[in-house]
Design a protein around this motif. Structure first.
Motif, mmCIF file in Angstrom:
data_model
loop_
_atom_site.group_PDB
_atom_site.id
_atom_site.type_symbol
_atom_site.label_atom_id
_atom_site.label_comp_id
_atom_site.label_asym_id
_atom_site.label_seq_id
_atom_site.Cartn_x
_atom_site.Cartn_y
_atom_site.Cartn_z
ATOM 1 N N ALA A 1 4.290 -4.604 -1.991
ATOM 2 C CA ALA A 1 5.632 -4.694 -2.584
ATOM 3 C C ALA A 1 5.638 -5.599 -3.806
ATOM 4 O O ALA A 1 6.199 -5.253 -4.841
ATOM 5 C CB ALA A 1 6.629 -5.191 -1.547
ATOM 6 N N TYR A 2 5.037 -6.781 -3.679
ATOM 7 C CA TYR A 2 5.036 -7.716 -4.806
ATOM 8 C C TYR A 2 4.120 -7.219 -5.922
ATOM 9 O O TYR A 2 4.436 -7.329 -7.101
ATOM 10 C CB TYR A 2 4.587 -9.109 -4.361
ATOM 11 C CG TYR A 2 5.571 -9.817 -3.464
ATOM 12 C CD1 TYR A 2 6.922 -9.489 -3.465
ATOM 13 C CD2 TYR A 2 5.159 -10.835 -2.600
ATOM 14 C CE1 TYR A 2 7.826 -10.132 -2.640
ATOM 15 C CE2 TYR A 2 6.054 -11.489 -1.775
ATOM 16 C CZ TYR A 2 7.386 -11.135 -1.795
ATOM 17 O OH TYR A 2 8.270 -11.777 -0.989
ATOM 18 N N MET A 3 2.951 -6.715 -5.533
ATOM 19 C CA MET A 3 2.018 -6.124 -6.509
ATOM 20 C C MET A 3 1.553 -4.789 -5.940
ATOM 21 O O MET A 3 1.124 -4.726 -4.787
ATOM 22 C CB MET A 3 0.791 -7.035 -6.689
ATOM 23 C CG MET A 3 1.072 -8.286 -7.506
ATOM 24 S SD MET A 3 -0.352 -9.355 -7.479
ATOM 25 C CE MET A 3 -1.500 -8.428 -8.468
ATOM 26 N N PRO A 4 1.630 -3.707 -6.728
ATOM 27 C CA PRO A 4 1.191 -2.413 -6.199
ATOM 28 C C PRO A 4 -0.286 -2.474 -5.764
ATOM 29 O O PRO A 4 -1.085 -3.196 -6.389
ATOM 30 C CB PRO A 4 1.370 -1.464 -7.377
ATOM 31 C CG PRO A 4 2.327 -2.141 -8.273
ATOM 32 C CD PRO A 4 2.123 -3.606 -8.096
ATOM 33 N N LEU A 5 -0.611 -1.737 -4.705
ATOM 34 C CA LEU A 5 -2.004 -1.723 -4.227
ATOM 35 C C LEU A 5 -2.956 -1.250 -5.322
ATOM 36 O O LEU A 5 -4.127 -1.616 -5.348
ATOM 37 C CB LEU A 5 -2.141 -0.788 -3.019
ATOM 38 C CG LEU A 5 -1.405 -1.169 -1.735
ATOM 39 C CD1 LEU A 5 -1.876 -0.278 -0.598
ATOM 40 C CD2 LEU A 5 -1.607 -2.618 -1.384
ATOM 41 N N SER A 6 -2.420 -0.407 -6.225
ATOM 42 C CA SER A 6 -3.270 0.143 -7.284
ATOM 43 C C SER A 6 -3.859 -0.960 -8.169
ATOM 44 O O SER A 6 -4.875 -0.746 -8.822
ATOM 45 C CB SER A 6 -2.465 1.118 -8.148
ATOM 46 O OG SER A 6 -1.345 0.445 -8.696
ATOM 47 N N SER A 7 -3.199 -2.149 -8.150
ATOM 48 C CA SER A 7 -3.706 -3.230 -9.003
ATOM 49 C C SER A 7 -4.748 -4.082 -8.274
ATOM 50 O O SER A 7 -5.307 -5.003 -8.855
ATOM 51 C CB SER A 7 -2.536 -4.113 -9.469
ATOM 52 O OG SER A 7 -1.869 -4.634 -8.343
ATOM 53 N N PHE A 8 -4.990 -3.779 -6.987
ATOM 54 C CA PHE A 8 -5.975 -4.558 -6.220
ATOM 55 C C PHE A 8 -7.376 -3.968 -6.345
ATOM 56 O O PHE A 8 -7.541 -2.791 -6.698
ATOM 57 C CB PHE A 8 -5.590 -4.589 -4.730
ATOM 58 C CG PHE A 8 -4.367 -5.410 -4.423
ATOM 59 C CD1 PHE A 8 -4.045 -6.546 -5.153
ATOM 60 C CD2 PHE A 8 -3.523 -5.052 -3.376
ATOM 61 C CE1 PHE A 8 -2.923 -7.302 -4.847
ATOM 62 C CE2 PHE A 8 -2.393 -5.800 -3.080
ATOM 63 C CZ PHE A 8 -2.091 -6.925 -3.820
ATOM 64 N N ASP A 9 -8.352 -4.787 -5.982
ATOM 65 C CA ASP A 9 -9.740 -4.332 -5.857
ATOM 66 C C ASP A 9 -9.787 -3.218 -4.801
ATOM 67 O O ASP A 9 -9.023 -3.253 -3.828
ATOM 68 C CB ASP A 9 -10.570 -5.554 -5.419
ATOM 69 C CG ASP A 9 -11.961 -5.174 -5.012
ATOM 70 O OD1 ASP A 9 -12.781 -4.976 -5.902
ATOM 71 O OD2 ASP A 9 -12.209 -5.058 -3.781
#
Lengths: 302, 301
Positions: A200-208
């Motif tokens: 929610a805070y940061m989309p999963l797409s922006s994670f490793d």
């Protein structure tokens, strides 16, 4: 059944009697909305503009609606779980002030008492989240309303399911808490952490990709994605009217987690609902089983 | 009279601490049973085991003819408990509190309203129904606690120090209610108290100390066995008291001498008629019984 509902009414009344608790629960999503709109709105807006071809002229209202939809969906997805941890205080309070002794002196089965706590917390959380939803709708109506009736309806269903999920999760965790201090600590940890692990805070797409794959095993992720889809569908579809290429729309949807990929498998909306509903059923079953198995330990007043 | 509570060889430990050590006693139907002991003696542990809130280590507990291990739910239906401190919801009014607790016994709707009316006749709580429990005085709270314990018409009422901290007028009111319950409804009352004069009204007394029963009998039997009589002498000098040749104690307005029984008092009066012009003879009380048995003063605990 009537006696169960009367006892649940007691739980709801006690929550709304505590004005501080009620206002804190209600105001948290509102503060988040203001903070998001103030500090992250422009960042989100720039991201959307960069994702679209420069030669296409798109009305500012659509960008506003996309940004607003992203903000609102983040807040609603997180609130359904974090507010549940706020409202689900009564079981812990009854243990810490020993009221549970007066309740368990009766012949009512502990699992029914536990389920009554669940239902009371669910109703309180739902009321607060629906209030947040109404404010969110009002906010989106002001900045740019592209909701279809179906999307609005499905968003209500998403909130309903996420509240069921959040309340079940908080009920299981609260079973093992005995003091207000422990509950506050857990509430703080959940408030800080849940928004990140559900995307929610940061989309999963922006994670490793490894971190992303781990988070995709958590059912809350699919709840967030459902809220995202139904909050943004209208505005995203509006883009097609301006000849935005399909590939750009897919890129936007991927970046917002409207599209989720479990490893390489694209998870459809239907599968997201199935995952969320199954997780609610499993969590509730765990809650009831724990209540029956550990009733002497978890319902002991301290 | 039938025994409604039977405790045999009950044992309970918390780690190394032996809270209850092989205690046995019976409580008869319709009697006022007093269970005395200082804080930490094992009273609350015993009550919690009887109510099913604590598991025993060993022994046999039977309530109203039912074994606690096999019929706990049925036992809970015949037990009403007034806890040492009120466990109702401060934030709700009296009506909501009683309604939610009655629901735990499946007493709802018309049945609840009828029962509330009966309890109002007994405890005069109508003017309290709309008030928040947290705003009630100690005495008003106690009346509501008793109403809550009686909601399901229990056969046995357990009162854990029901009058501690209450003013004399409220204590008197609470006791008149308890008397009514025993006399008119043949209810069995299991009482723990710090007030010895309350215990002296009991039909039977059990004194527990460090988890063991140290005495059990009727109050009269206990007083006869463990408490001396007293002669209080007034308007007399210390030199004159010394002539009696019995250890004495100076009081605010005279002297007090302890004697084994009233026969000795009669002999003293006959022997020293000049000293016994202004005097009174009083029987030993339950405070003395407790002090003599345990070496501890309950009223100071």
């Amino acid at each position: 059944m009537k006696s169960f509902l009367i006892f649940t009414k007691r739980n709801i009344k006690l929550f709304f009697h505590d004005k501080g608790m009620f206002l804190t629960s209600l105001i948290t999503p509102m503060i988040l909305l203001v903070l998001y709109a103030t500090f992250l709105g422009n960042v989100y807006r720039d991201n959307f503009m960069n994702a679209l071809p420069n030669e296409i002229d798109i009305p500012s209202k659509i960008f506003d609606s996309l940004v607003g939809g992203q903000l609102v969906s983040s807040i609603l997805a997180v609130s359904c779980v974090t507010v549940a941890f706020c409202t689900n205080f009564l079981m812990v309070q009854d243990k810490s002030n020993k009221t549970i002794k007066d309740i368990l002196i009766s012949p009512k089965k502990p699992y029914l008492i536990a389920f009554s706590y669940y239902l009371g917390s669910f109703v309180a959380t739902l009321l607060i989240c629906f209030a947040a939803l109404i404010i969110s709708f009002a906010y989106l109506a002001i900045i740019g309303w592209y909701f279809t009736f179906i999307d609005a309806l499905l968003l209500i269903v998403d909130i309903f399911l996420l509240v069921l999920f959040g309340t079940a999760l908080s009920s299981i965790i609260n079973l093992f808490l005995n003091t207000q201090g422990q509950m506050s600590a857990v509430g703080t940890i959940v408030s800080a952490g849940y928004g990140f692990i559900c995307g929610a805070y940061m989309p999963l797409s922006s994670f490793d990709s490894n971190v992303k794959n781990v988070f995709l095993f958590l059912p809350g992720t699919y709840g967030t994605s459902l809220v995202r889809n139904h909050s943004l569908n209208g505005a995203v579809n509006e883009l097609t009217k301006y000849n935005v290429p399909e590939s750009a729309i897919i890129t936007i949807k991927d970046s917002l987690d409207c599209n989720l990929y479990f490893f390489d498998y694209h998870v459809s909306i239907e599968i997201m609902y199935i995952v969320l509903i199954l997780s609610i059923i499993v969590l509730l079953a765990i809650y009831v089983i724990l209540t029956c198995l550990l009733k002497d330990k978890i319902f002991k007043s301290k | 009279m039938k025994d409604v509570i039977i405790i045999k060889n009950l044992e309970k430990s918390f780690g190394e601490v032996k809270a209850i050590q092989d205690i046995s006693f019976n409580v008869k139907a319709g009697e006022l049973f007093a269970f005395l002991g200082i804080n930490g003696a094992g009273k609350s542990t015993t009550i919690n085991i009887i109510c099913g809130q604590l598991k025993k280590d060993n022994g046999h507990v039977e309530v109203n003819g039912m074994n606690i291990e096999e019929n706990l739910d049925s036992i809970k239906k015949v037990l009403g408990v007034v806890f040492q401190s009120s466990l109702l919801d401060d934030g709700l009014n009296v009506y909501d509190n009683l309604e939610s607790r009655a629901a735990l016994y499946d007493i709802t709707g018309r049945d609840f309203k009828n029962r509330l009316s009966e309890l109002n006749d007994l405890l005069h709580i109508e003017n309290l129904l709309k008030r928040k429990v947290g705003k009630l005085s100690g005495g008003e709270r106690r009346r509501i606690d008793i109403a809550r314990a009686l909601l399901h018409k229990p056969k046995i009422l357990i009162l854990d120090e029901p009058t501690t901290g209450l003013d004399p007028k409220t204590r008197k009111l609470i006791w008149s209610v308890i008397d009514d319950l025993i006399k008119k409804q043949n209810m069995t009352v299991f009482l723990t108290t710090h007030y010895m004069e309350e215990a002296s009204n009991a039909n039977f007394v059990v004194i527990i100390d460090s988890g063991k029963i140290v005495a059990s009998a009727t109050p009269l039997e206990l007083k006869e066995k463990y408490a001396n009589d007293y002669i209080s002498l007034y308007n007399i000098s210390e030199e004159e008291v010394k002539k009696v040749n019995i250890p004495y104690q100076k009081t605010n307005n005279g002297y007090r001498i302890s004697i084994e029984n009233t026969e000795i008092a009669t002999n003293l009066i006959l022997k020293y008629p000049n000293l016994f012009k202004d005097y009174e003879i009083s029987k030993g009380n339950m405070d003395d019984v407790f002090l003599n048995i345990t070496g501890k003063n309950l009223s100071e605990m």
